[in-house]
Design an enzyme around this catalytic site. Structure first.
Site, PDB file in Angstrom:
ATOM      1  N   SER A   1       0.866  -1.176   0.000  1.00 56.74           N
ATOM      2  CA  SER A   1       0.000   0.000   0.000  1.00 56.74           C
ATOM      3  C   SER A   1       0.902   1.225   0.000  1.00 56.74           C
ATOM      4  CB  SER A   1      -0.914  -0.019   1.226  1.00 56.74           C
ATOM      5  OG  SER A   1      -1.890   0.986   1.099  1.00 56.74           O
ATOM      6  N   GLU A   2       0.674   2.139  -0.937  1.00 52.42           N
ATOM      7  CA  GLU A   2       1.681   3.177  -1.211  1.00 52.42           C
ATOM      8  C   GLU A   2       1.855   4.199  -0.084  1.00 52.42           C
ATOM      9  OE1 GLU A   2      -1.005   2.584  -3.058  1.00 52.42           O
ATOM     10  OE2 GLU A   2      -1.957   4.425  -3.784  1.00 52.42           O
ATOM     11  N   ASN A   3       0.943   4.218   0.885  1.00 48.54           N
ATOM     12  CA  ASN A   3       1.154   5.124   2.012  1.00 48.54           C
ATOM     13  C   ASN A   3       2.230   4.602   2.972  1.00 48.54           C
ATOM     14  OD1 ASN A   3      -0.932   3.149   2.446  1.00 48.54           O
ATOM     15  ND2 ASN A   3      -1.275   4.071   4.439  1.00 48.54           N
TER      16      ASN A   3
END
Lengths: 207, 237
Positions: free
Chosen positions: A45-47
């Site tokens: 997840s890119e966060n």
């Protein structure tokens, strides 16, 4: 009969090789996780999360453990958290094997448009452009046409582009299609969907 | 110890924010409402500065966090990656009250990482062939096209950590880390708000996520709202 969203998610899950790193876009692609066997792949997840697990049990939610859609999630054993620059180094650096993304338009040349509607409200780019251009393989999961019946699988995108020549497979309620440059190759059709019906709903030749 | 890296712990939010001036560029960590320096964000409105350029991934959401800066009318420009459901930003962007520069998220974080690392600009494949390319140098390297993106510096960074020691070594919790470390490195003055303050040595050197060299002031705020944006759960078996 067309594929349900569950069918589409199940079909997309079959594209994920064992032991790969996958980023699932916000919306429809998030459901793909429900059809992955336990331990089959690592979700990114890119966060700033690798090894993302399912939603937490009621009462276990942590507002500081979220996915890119800002939903509360969990982290699996072996998972890790990191800062945004590191997260996007993973994406841009080609370490993420696959991204399954929602799409507004896909062209037969593999161009992807998924972040803005012309003259519509601008929602923003988020991680879409980095994922589309950085992931090793990009699969688009989308409805085959708009609610008004306009083509979304097209010769040339007229919506603002996210990245060019990146989509290798398109999964819709009508079937599975591969952009070839000149058209879309039919990989499979949903049960009861004829080639003619798919052709009539596609803005580029089916090959 | 005195000097720039002497006593960093300040007793109050207002004292920490005293150096803020009108027209500054402020980097604010967080992914939506997660990892927000809540007390510092509130304190900036109370501090009474304006005409700010805000750099943040989302500029608040659901009327909370940085959305309060929009409501207070203290922002001139926002550099962000995503607006989504942030109606406070949508309305001000539409009316022209706030200028908005939308940047791909990975480019946004890398622009600040570059700023902190002394790199003035870098080539990236993200955004090639899209509107992001407009006005930027495009260069072909080994057969692939790249855009030249410039470093993004801040006057001030406001970051949130789970734990800080007195030197400003920071540890974060889960996905609250997000933009906080890169922003800390990219500003002339970095102010860290921590849930827990420990003496030096209280964080093992191998467990420091952001070295205190990037942090100039530390303010201890034990209580936080930690608002949920989308609480999603599954039933217990």
């Amino acid at each position: 009969m067309t594929f349900s969203t569950e069918d589409m998610a199940r079909r997309a899950a079959r594209e994920i090789p064992a032991g790969s790193i996958v980023n699932l876009g916000i919306g429809l692609p998030t459901q793909v996780a429900d059809y992955l066997p336990e331990g089959h792949a690592w979700l990114h997840s890119e966060n700033g999360l690798l090894g993302m697990g399912p939603f937490p049990y009621e009462g276990d939610e942590d507002p500081n453990l979220i996915n890119a859609g800002k939903q509360t999630v969990t982290v699996l054993p072996g998972g890790s958290t990191f800062d945004s620059a590191t997260s996007f180094a993973m994406i841009r650096g080609g370490h993420v094997d696959m991204a399954i993304l929602g799409a507004m338009q896909v062209s037969c040349g593999g161009d992807l448009a998924n972040w803005a509607v012309p003259n519509g409200k601008v929602m923003g780019i988020g991680g879409a452009m980095d994922l589309a251009s950085g992931a090793r393989r990009v699969i688009a999961m989308m409805q085959h046409t708009t609610k008004k019946g306009e083509f979304k699988l097209v010769q040339r995108c007229d919506y603002p582009l996210t990245a060019t020549r990146v989509v290798s497979l398109v999964i819709t309620e009508l079937g599975v299609f591969e952009p070839t440059g000149h058209g879309f190759r039919v990989i499979e059709l949903a049960p009861g969907i004829t080639r003619e019906k798919a052709e009539a709903a596609t803005g580029a030749p089916l090959t | 110890m005195t000097g720039k890296h002497g006593n960093k712990v300040v007793p109050s939010v207002q004292e920490a924010l005293a150096p803020l001036r009108d027209g500054m560029t402020i980097l604010v960590g967080g992914f939506g409402l997660s990892g927000n320096a809540e007390a510092l964000i509130r304190g900036v409105v109370e501090r009474g500065v304006g005409d700010l350029t805000l750099v943040s991934n989302n500029a608040g959401n659901l009327g909370k966090g940085l959305a309060t800066w929009l409501k207070a009318g203290i922002i001139r420009k926002v550099i962000c990656s995503y607006i989504g459901a942030n109606e406070d930003l949508h309305t001000r962007m539409a009316s022209g009250e706030v200028e908005v520069e939308i940047t791909p998220q990975g480019t946004l974080s890398e622009r600040m990482r570059a700023a902190g690392a002394g790199i003035p600009a870098f080539y990236t494949p993200t955004g090639v062939g899209t509107v992001v390319e407009q006005g930027k140098e495009v260069k072909e390297i080994d057969g692939r096209r790249y855009l030249l993106e410039r470093a993004l510096h801040g006057d001030v960074a406001l970051v949130r950590a789970a734990v800080s020691d007195r030197f400003g070594n920071l540890r974060f919790w889960r996905t609250a880390r997000n933009f906080n470390p890169v922003m800390a490195s990219a500003a002339k003055l970095t102010i860290a708000e921590c849930d827990k303050l420990v003496d030096n040595g209280g964080i093992d050197p191998d467990d420091v996520h952001c070295a205190g060299i990037f942090v100039h002031r530390v303010v201890h705020v034990p209580e936080h709202e930690n608002a949920f944006e989308y609480k999603t759960t599954r039933k217990r078996p």
